[in-house]
Design an enzyme around this catalytic site. Structure first.
Site, PDB file in Angstrom:
ATOM      1  N   GLU A  20     -11.164 -18.992 -36.242  1.00 21.90           N
ATOM      2  CA  GLU A  20     -11.257 -20.291 -36.004  1.00 21.90           C
ATOM      3  C   GLU A  20     -12.860 -20.598 -35.885  1.00 21.90           C
ATOM      4  O   GLU A  20     -13.478 -19.799 -35.133  1.00 21.90           O
ATOM      5  CB  GLU A  20     -10.661 -20.924 -34.805  1.00 21.90           C
ATOM      6  CG  GLU A  20     -10.235 -22.547 -34.818  1.00 21.90           C
ATOM      7  CD  GLU A  20      -9.056 -22.674 -35.898  1.00 21.90           C
ATOM      8  OE1 GLU A  20      -9.541 -23.235 -37.309  1.00 21.90           O
ATOM      9  OE2 GLU A  20      -8.001 -22.509 -35.569  1.00 21.90           O
ATOM     10  N   HIS A  21     -13.628 -21.341 -36.571  1.00 20.26           N
ATOM     11  CA  HIS A  21     -15.168 -21.488 -36.220  1.00 20.26           C
ATOM     12  C   HIS A  21     -15.730 -20.462 -37.040  1.00 20.26           C
ATOM     13  O   HIS A  21     -16.943 -20.171 -36.556  1.00 20.26           O
ATOM     14  CB  HIS A  21     -15.617 -21.826 -35.034  1.00 20.26           C
ATOM     15  CG  HIS A  21     -15.176 -23.302 -34.521  1.00 20.26           C
ATOM     16  ND1 HIS A  21     -15.757 -24.484 -34.700  1.00 20.26           N
ATOM     17  CD2 HIS A  21     -13.975 -23.630 -33.793  1.00 20.26           C
ATOM     18  CE1 HIS A  21     -15.018 -25.504 -34.241  1.00 20.26           C
ATOM     19  NE2 HIS A  21     -13.853 -25.028 -33.470  1.00 20.26           N
ATOM     20  N   THR A  22     -15.030 -19.830 -37.911  1.00 19.85           N
ATOM     21  CA  THR A  22     -15.566 -18.735 -38.848  1.00 19.85           C
ATOM     22  C   THR A  22     -16.085 -19.276 -39.950  1.00 19.85           C
ATOM     23  O   THR A  22     -17.058 -18.664 -40.545  1.00 19.85           O
ATOM     24  CB  THR A  22     -14.708 -17.405 -38.591  1.00 19.85           C
ATOM     25  OG1 THR A  22     -13.499 -18.063 -39.042  1.00 19.85           O
ATOM     26  CG2 THR A  22     -14.333 -16.970 -37.383  1.00 19.85           C
ATOM     27  N   ASP A  23     -15.722 -20.131 -40.780  1.00 16.61           N
ATOM     28  CA  ASP A  23     -15.706 -20.565 -42.009  1.00 16.61           C
ATOM     29  C   ASP A  23     -17.199 -20.707 -42.287  1.00 16.61           C
ATOM     30  O   ASP A  23     -17.701 -20.515 -43.211  1.00 16.61           O
ATOM     31  CB  ASP A  23     -14.917 -21.631 -42.595  1.00 16.61           C
ATOM     32  CG  ASP A  23     -14.925 -23.123 -41.706  1.00 16.61           C
ATOM     33  OD1 ASP A  23     -15.587 -23.131 -40.608  1.00 16.61           O
ATOM     34  OD2 ASP A  23     -14.530 -24.125 -42.352  1.00 16.61           O
ATOM     35  N   ALA A 109      -5.155 -34.726 -36.169  1.00 18.26           N
ATOM     36  CA  ALA A 109      -4.637 -34.118 -35.356  1.00 18.26           C
ATOM     37  C   ALA A 109      -4.731 -32.356 -35.551  1.00 18.26           C
ATOM     38  O   ALA A 109      -3.790 -31.734 -34.870  1.00 18.26           O
ATOM     39  CB  ALA A 109      -3.164 -34.332 -35.150  1.00 18.26           C
ATOM     40  N   GLU A 147     -16.800 -35.139 -46.751  1.00 21.05           N
ATOM     41  CA  GLU A 147     -16.865 -34.943 -45.355  1.00 21.05           C
ATOM     42  C   GLU A 147     -18.035 -35.092 -44.503  1.00 21.05           C
ATOM     43  O   GLU A 147     -18.147 -35.809 -43.323  1.00 21.05           O
ATOM     44  CB  GLU A 147     -16.118 -33.594 -44.958  1.00 21.05           C
ATOM     45  CG  GLU A 147     -15.428 -33.434 -43.583  1.00 21.05           C
ATOM     46  CD  GLU A 147     -13.949 -33.852 -43.711  1.00 21.05           C
ATOM     47  OE1 GLU A 147     -13.545 -34.200 -42.840  1.00 21.05           O
ATOM     48  OE2 GLU A 147     -13.145 -33.486 -44.702  1.00 21.05           O
ATOM     49  N   ASP A 159     -10.337 -26.069 -44.538  1.00 22.98           N
ATOM     50  CA  ASP A 159      -9.267 -26.825 -44.764  1.00 22.98           C
ATOM     51  C   ASP A 159      -8.994 -27.220 -46.206  1.00 22.98           C
ATOM     52  O   ASP A 159      -7.863 -27.001 -46.759  1.00 22.98           O
ATOM     53  CB  ASP A 159      -9.251 -28.321 -44.051  1.00 22.98           C
ATOM     54  CG  ASP A 159      -9.899 -28.059 -42.515  1.00 22.98           C
ATOM     55  OD1 ASP A 159      -9.505 -26.763 -42.082  1.00 22.98           O
ATOM     56  OD2 ASP A 159     -10.442 -28.652 -41.928  1.00 22.98           O
ATOM     57  N   TYR A 209     -17.781 -30.559 -32.598  1.00 22.90           N
ATOM     58  CA  TYR A 209     -17.923 -29.676 -33.633  1.00 22.90           C
ATOM     59  C   TYR A 209     -19.326 -29.542 -34.333  1.00 22.90           C
ATOM     60  O   TYR A 209     -19.858 -28.433 -34.245  1.00 22.90           O
ATOM     61  CB  TYR A 209     -16.999 -30.428 -34.693  1.00 22.90           C
ATOM     62  CG  TYR A 209     -16.742 -29.552 -35.971  1.00 22.90           C
ATOM     63  CD1 TYR A 209     -15.754 -28.539 -35.823  1.00 22.90           C
ATOM     64  CD2 TYR A 209     -17.857 -29.387 -36.996  1.00 22.90           C
ATOM     65  CE1 TYR A 209     -15.665 -27.670 -37.087  1.00 22.90           C
ATOM     66  CE2 TYR A 209     -17.704 -28.593 -38.074  1.00 22.90           C
ATOM     67  CZ  TYR A 209     -16.413 -27.685 -38.118  1.00 22.90           C
ATOM     68  OH  TYR A 209     -16.429 -26.968 -39.124  1.00 22.90           O
TER      69      TYR A 209
HETATM   70  C1  GLA Z   1     -12.223 -27.756 -38.897  1.00 20.98           C
HETATM   71  C2  GLA Z   1     -13.021 -27.876 -39.688  1.00 20.98           C
HETATM   72  C3  GLA Z   1     -12.985 -26.568 -40.520  1.00 20.98           C
HETATM   73  C4  GLA Z   1     -13.287 -25.439 -39.383  1.00 20.98           C
HETATM   74  C5  GLA Z   1     -12.431 -25.538 -38.528  1.00 20.98           C
HETATM   75  C6  GLA Z   1     -12.497 -24.621 -37.223  1.00 20.98           C
HETATM   76  O1  GLA Z   1     -10.627 -27.773 -39.280  1.00 20.98           O
HETATM   77  O2  GLA Z   1     -12.539 -28.886 -41.071  1.00 20.98           O
HETATM   78  O3  GLA Z   1     -14.039 -26.390 -41.683  1.00 20.98           O
HETATM   79  O4  GLA Z   1     -14.584 -25.332 -39.242  1.00 20.98           O
HETATM   80  O5  GLA Z   1     -12.535 -26.934 -37.929  1.00 20.98           O
HETATM   81  O6  GLA Z   1     -12.239 -23.208 -37.747  1.00 20.98           O
END
Ligand code: GLA
Length: 348
Positions: A20-23, A109, A147, A159, A209
């Site tokens: 998570e939060h690695t992309d 969600a 986005e 995503d 975010y």
């Molecule tokens: C959301 C963002 C993704 C990713 C996640 C965290 O889903 O859309 O790009 O950064 O948060 O992993």
């Protein structure tokens, strides 16, 4: 044969197993597409106009001329207008059409209803114009511009890639540095993955975010790195708080993704559960994207016997993932999730 008069496209939501939060930090993630998603039916019109209705949002209509998408109107309309504007900006063919949008993935969600909507819209509009297939990375980039620029969330590509590349029975190991995407079998046996909604999405989810993303960028600038992928453990102490904690999360989360792939290869689901717990603790304590509702939901899953539980997606609310051993009974309201096929054109 000319272009079709009517097409139907579907794109799934996703669950991120770990990473998570690695992309947006050039790291690793291990998401899978789920069965729920968004369906877009497109029927050709004789004029260069889009007329769209979204039954599961507000049932209202939006109508505009192709090329006159701006300004961004907000809500689901921003996605529709953003997709047609960004496809055109890529020089891709577009036809006027009416669009009927429906979906069964919870909105806002943490299950990527937005990515599902963007990807399904792209596939429907491109299929109706008989365009060549756009490969996963460029397609994901088009969606993420929607986005970023039309919706105002500085999200990465996780995503969209999960929705586009989903496969039955597999998660996808995505390397956001090299661009390599590999399926990883999700052999759970009698174990199950479930998600449980923590309740409402917090209003500051997008701003929180964006702030985290800016902190990672600031950490790179402070260390003279192009991306946190190049971070070495010894560099962390050179960062001020909270950049040190943010960068440490990313560094350790990347290692947890690779450890999760090994745990799956060894069918060691206890080890996978421990990695999910460690990921959650890091998202709570180092990345600071949890909320009291999320903590209560994690506790509910753990009390029901989950071997691991973690918030999924950007955080600040949304769904929590739980890994349930064979004998555990998932709490009320939990929904089993399994890896499903990726986005596709269903009818043309
Ligand atoms: C959301 C963002 C993704 C990713 C996640 C965290 O889903 O859309 O790009 O950064 O948060 O992993």
């Amino acid at each position: 044969m000319g272009p079709p008069e009517r097409v139907v496209a579907f794109a799934p939501g996703r669950v991120n197993l770990i990473g998570e939060h690695t992309d947006y930090n050039g790291g690793f993630a291990l998401p899978f597409a789920i069965d729920a998603g968004v369906r877009v039916r497109a029927s050709a019109l004789g004029e260069r106009r889009i007329s769209a209705v979204a039954a599961d949002y507000d049932g209202e209509r939006d109508s505009y001329s192709l090329g006159a998408e701006a300004p961004s109107p907000g809500g689901w309309r921003s996605f529709v207008r953003g997709v047609s504007a960004e496809l055109a900006a890529e020089g891709l063919p577009l036809r006027g059409c009416s669009l009927a949008i429906s979906g069964d993935v919870a909105v806002g969600a943490g299950l990527s209803s937005s990515a599902a909507l963007e990807v399904a819209l792209c596939l429907a509009l491109l299929a109706l114009a008989d365009a060549d297939v756009v490969p996963p990375w460029p397609l994901a980039r088009i969606c993420s511009r929607v986005e970023n620029e039309w919706v105002g969330a500085q999200t990465g590509l996780l995503d969209q890639l999960a929705s586009i590349c989903g496969r039955e029975r597999a998660a996808m190991l995505i390397d956001f540095h090299s661009g390599v995407i590999e399926p990883v079998e999700l052999g759970l046996g009698a174990w199950r993955l479930v998600t449980l909604d923590s309740g409402g999405r917090h209003e500051h989810a997008a701003s929180g975010y964006n702030a985290r993303r800016a902190e990672c960028q600031a950490a790179c600038v402070a260390l003279g790195l192009a991306s946190l992928r190049d971070l070495e453990a010894g560099m962390l102490s050179r960062l001020p708080s909270p950049l040190e904690q943010r960068a440490r999360h990313v560094f350790e989360e990347n290692a947890r993704v690779l450890a999760a792939v090994e745990a799956l290869a060894a069918y060691d689901l206890e080890a996978l559960g421990a990695l999910l717990d460690a990921s959650h603790a890091s998202l709570r304590d180092l990345y600071e994207v949890s909320t009291p509702e999320v903590e209560a939901t994690v506790a509910t899953l753990k009390a029901a016997g989950a071997a691991g539980a973690r918030v999924i997606g950007g955080g600040f609310g949304g769904h929590v993932l739980g890994l349930m051993p064979p004998d555990a009974v998932a709490p009320q309201g939990a929904m089993e999730v399994r890896p499903g096929a990726g986005a596709r054109v269903l009818e043309r």
